[in-house]
Design an enzyme around this catalytic site. Structure first.
Site, PDB file in Angstrom:
ATOM      1  N   ARG A 176      45.959  38.864  43.994  1.00 37.09           N
ATOM      2  CA  ARG A 176      44.373  39.592  44.070  1.00 37.09           C
ATOM      3  C   ARG A 176      44.369  39.927  45.569  1.00 37.09           C
ATOM      4  NH1 ARG A 176      46.234  39.128  40.373  1.00 37.09           N
ATOM      5  NH2 ARG A 176      45.594  37.798  38.434  1.00 37.09           N
ATOM      6  N   SER A 225      36.991  36.102  37.525  1.00 36.02           N
ATOM      7  CA  SER A 225      37.113  34.959  38.342  1.00 36.02           C
ATOM      8  C   SER A 225      36.476  35.152  39.812  1.00 36.02           C
ATOM      9  CB  SER A 225      38.686  34.807  38.582  1.00 36.02           C
ATOM     10  OG  SER A 225      39.315  34.301  37.290  1.00 36.02           O
ATOM     11  N   GLU A 295      37.531  35.330  45.267  1.00 33.07           N
ATOM     12  CA  GLU A 295      38.320  36.501  44.883  1.00 33.07           C
ATOM     13  C   GLU A 295      37.456  37.481  44.814  1.00 33.07           C
ATOM     14  OE1 GLU A 295      40.877  36.116  41.224  1.00 33.07           O
ATOM     15  OE2 GLU A 295      40.351  38.232  40.542  1.00 33.07           O
TER      16      GLU A 295
END
Ligand code: FAD
Length: 307
Positions: A176, A225, A295
């Site tokens: 990510r 997320s 994230e």
């Protein structure tokens, strides 16, 4: 807001759409965020280059967004210009197993077109919202696949209005994350996928979309997320074990379906989400000694509010 650029001047430069004091809540999947001073959709590359050169010359803070499915924008909004290519940079060309796409193309559209041509490599990303630009910056991934896997190169435009091409190996793609810098806007990319069969790509696609529906709270607005998974395991597992599933702050909730998704029940504010972020970090750190890294990307906050 303390950045007084001249609206008329900006209007004379931009040939695309420019919206002043535009609520970012209209442009984020959370449905949260105060006004951006100017929210701009350039018409084309030349338009984009003139806007970047102007904002560099005038030292106007400039931010890039795709479709806002991975960002939390402050309730106070964004002091500066926000540029999105989501509505204009839409070219998608498939030639055998080679794919050229502009970064405003929705990832879902790209996945579907590749599946139609029996190209394998993106099927596991079915259902990941957002544009190709956002996916490349985030190195979006799901069910074992990542957007960077079959990437050949990416073209960016710098704040001086210059184009630069990066080959896949020039960019550091990790979980990510990517090594593109904040002052370059991604405009297009080339990919080379695997030629496969209808049976295989359809099977892979159905597996991924089934997994997503079973595990994510898709009925409510969220940004996916909130935290990256730490090396010890899934962030959602630790938030759950810290007893936080279902915890609310205002109209925001730590989802009882997936504890790493924080959902907006309708009128949640960025401050509500920040409270839940701070609470989850504190509890998980106290209970397990694990520090959770965000994230989602944040825009318009000072460092003291959120890191
Ligand atoms: C329900 C839901 C499920 C999700 N599931 C997943 C998942 O399974 N896997 C996953 O990886 N993500 C997931 N996400 C997160 C999100 O969809 C991805 O991160 C997506 O790739 C973001 O794309 P975007 O266009 O919305 O980017 P944005 O959220 O608009 O931006 C993300 C980042 O990219 C930058 N950016 C965007 N476009 C450009 C550009 N052209 N040039 C330079 N910088 C740019 C922004 O500045 C920001 O830092 C999910 C989100 C939701 C809401």
């Amino acid at each position: 807001m303390n950045n007084n650029f001249k609206k008329e001047k900006l209007r004379s430069i931009v040939s695309g759409t420019i919206l002043f004091d535009e609520p970012m809540s209209k442009h984020t999947s959370y449905g949260i965020g105060g006004p951006a001073q100017a929210y701009i959709t350039p018409n084309n590359k030349e338009d984009l280059k003139s806007i970047l050169k102007y904002s560099k010359q005038e030292k106007i803070p400039t931010y890039f967004v795709g479709s806002g499915s991975n960002i939390l924008v402050s309730d106070n909004g964004i002091d500066g210009i926000v540029i999105t290519l989501g509505k204009s940079f839409k070219k998608l060309e498939i030639n055998k197993n080679k794919v050229f796409a502009e970064t405003g193309v929705m990832l879902g559209k790209m996945v579907k077109e590749c599946v139609k041509q029996n190209l394998s490599g993106l099927e596991s990303l079915i259902g990941v919202p957002g544009t190709l630009g956002g996916a490349l910056i985030m190195n979006a991934g799901a069910f074992g696949g990542e957007i960077s896997n079959y990437l050949e190169n990416v073209t960016v435009v710098t704040m001086s209005g210059k184009e630069k091409i990066y080959n896949q190996s020039d960019i550091d793609f990790t979980y990510r994350n990517s090594s593109f810098t904040d002052n370059e806007i991604l405009i297009n990319a080339n990919f080379k996928f695997l030629e496969s069969s209808e049976e295989i790509v359809t099977k892979n696609k159905l597996k991924a979309s089934g997994g997503r529906k079973a595990s994510q709270p898709l009925r409510f607005r969220s940004a996916g997320s909130v935290f990256k998974n730490p090396k010890e395991g899934a962030a959602g597992y630790f938030i759950d074990k810290a007893g936080l599933k279902g915890t609310r702050s205002g109209d925001a909730e730590i989802s009882s379906i997936h504890a790493n998704f924080f959902v907006n029940h309708g009128s949640a504010t960025a401050n509500d989400i920040v409270s839940l972020i701070n609470m989850a970090r504190k509890k998980v750190s106290e209970k397990f000694g694990i520090i959770l890294d965000l994230e989602i990307k944040t825009l318009g906050f000072s460092k003291e509010v959120i890191e």
